[in-house]
Design an enzyme around this catalytic site. Structure first.
Site, PDB file in Angstrom:
ATOM      1  N   GLU A 229      14.887  18.992 -12.484  1.00  0.00           N
ATOM      2  CA  GLU A 229      14.446  17.944 -11.577  1.00  0.00           C
ATOM      3  C   GLU A 229      14.318  16.554 -12.183  1.00  0.00           C
ATOM      4  OE1 GLU A 229      12.165  21.018  -8.544  1.00  0.00           O
ATOM      5  OE2 GLU A 229      10.945  19.670  -9.773  1.00  0.00           O
ATOM      6  N   GLU A 349      16.842  25.931  -6.575  1.00  0.00           N
ATOM      7  CA  GLU A 349      15.505  26.227  -6.097  1.00  0.00           C
ATOM      8  C   GLU A 349      15.402  25.922  -4.612  1.00  0.00           C
ATOM      9  OE1 GLU A 349      12.218  24.416  -8.062  1.00  0.00           O
ATOM     10  OE2 GLU A 349      12.937  24.905 -10.085  1.00  0.00           O
TER      11      GLU A 349
END
Length: 424
Positions: A229, A349
């Site tokens: 991320e 995810e």
């Protein structure tokens, strides 16, 4: 996704830690929303401003999805991941976190044996495991904890790296491919960039090279998710060596391939494109003009993270045409890469607590699963663990019982495992 900073539900024979306050999320109009959870919380968040015991796993999804593929290294061909024979491979997996936290080991081992955990994961049909870690676990000062040594006697006395060796071999022996995920620099939290105050770029690269060497002889360890991320300061394609994630991913991919040419290089997005913000790691619009080009061809897989209203109630979840509006949003931010035959995609995810019923969270999760299946996009679901605060897991809170509603949804789109090795 931000997994727990410390496990707080270990057995009483282990040190219990008070849950630290979880990461803050910025809301519309600059409001601050505290993430409420025991255990981990999703932190894959940004907004549109100027800035889950048995389940059916041999599902009908296999009618369109291909099989496990042959042994040997994987590579890419246009928008597909392919095996050594050029046969299409679809990864349909799950995350199991813990190595990136203060336990320096996968969570749940305070109540279960690690092999039984992997047996159950394989039984549910997950053919891939994304395994998050923190670079701190490789330091000599890192000591595994939060483990019931009576249930896991073969782990006693091992370093975190040696426990990772056990988990990786155990998974791959069962036919589960493994993606290693550099999730955090240390146990205390994620970092916007691939380096931080506790992790230099050189150490980040060196650790990846060491891992690529260490697992080189296991064809079922398929690659590196380079950094979890990227966001905040992270840019894409602007040429600034301190912030350009596309440049850093290229550097890391080439460094890994010097010692292990077989690995796929998974490159996540950032949290924005120009002035438009999206989920952390979820925006890949920059790939259009600035793709990651490695010296070793056909090895780049782009990875996006995407979450639902259980994490934050974005305006698109409240649109009158929800969920019919979602494909256009997915297409714009990440799915175009697959649909335009630029490269393969992994939905690294996504997840949420509710998968059944009429709540917007359940509707969103099922809509995304249907979309991934329709376009044959690989995924690793967040998460196996029940102690992820915003999403829960495939396992319920007892760390044993399967959330049947989640598996009903996930089993709609699963492809086979590789053949288990003898004895597994």
């Amino acid at each position: 996704m931000n997994s727990p900073m410390d496990q707080n539900n270990a057995p009483t024979t282990e040190t219990k830690r008070t849950p630290r306050s979880q990461r803050l999320r910025f809301g519309i109009a600059a409001a601050v929303v505290a993430a409420a959870a025991v255990g981990g919380t999703v932190t894959a968040f940004a907004v549109n401003n100027t800035d889950g015991q048995s389940a059916t796993t041999t599902s009908a999804a296999g009618a369109k999805a291909t099989g496990a593929g042959a042994e040997g290294p994987l590579s890419t061909k246009k928008s597909e991941i392919v095996d050594a024979n050029g046969k299409k491979v679809v990864l349909t997996g799950v995350n199991w976190f813990g190595f990136e936290t203060g336990t320096y080991a996968p969570h749940g081992l305070w109540t279960r044996n690690w092999e039984s955990m992997l047996d159950q994961m394989a039984k549910q049909g997950f053919n891939t495991m994304r395994l998050p870690y923190a670079n701190e676990m490789f330091k000599s000062s890192a000591k595994p904890n939060g483990i019931d040594w009576h249930k896991n006697p073969d782990l006693k006395g091992l370093t975190p790296q040696q426990i990772m060796d056990k988990i990786v071999k155990g998974a791959t022996d069962r036919g589960i491919r493994v993606i290693l995920d550099q999730h955090r620099p240390d146990q205390y939290g994620q970092s916007e960039l691939w380096y931080s105050q506790s992790l230099t770029e050189k150490q980040w690269l060196d650790d990846w090279v060491k891992l690529a060497k260490r697992y080189k002889n296991n064809d079922r360890v398929i690659g590196a998710d380079l950094h979890n991320e990227p966001r905040g300061q992270a840019t894409w394609g602007d040429g600034n060596p301190k912030t350009d994630w596309q440049l850093a991913a290229t550097k890391a991919g080439n460094a890994i391939h010097k010692v292990n040419k077989d690995w796929l290089i998974f490159v996540e997005g950032t949290d924005r494109h120009k002035n438009e913000q999206f989920w952390w790691g979820g925006d890949l619009q920059g790939v259009k003009k600035h793709p990651v080009k490695l010296k070793e061809p056909n090895k780049v897989v782009y990875s996006a993270h995407d979450y639902g209203p259980g994490v934050y109630n974005q305006n698109w979840f409240m649109a009158k045409d929800f969920p019919k509006n979602m494909p256009a949003i997915w297409d714009k931010h990440w799915a175009y890469i697959k649909k335009q035959n630029i490269a393969p995609l992994l939905m690294g995810e996504f997840g949420g607590k509710k998968t059944a019923g009429k709540s917007s969270e359940a509707v969103w999760q099922n809509a995304l699963m249907d979309y991934l299946k329709k376009h044959q996009i690989s995924y690793t679901y967040w998460t196996w663990n029940p102690d992820s605060g915003d999403t829960g897991g495939v396992l319920k809170n007892d760390w044993k019982t399967i959330d049947q509603n989640k598996m009903k949804m996930l089993s709609k789109y699963q492809t086979p495992l590789l053949e288990a090795k003898k004895g597994k």
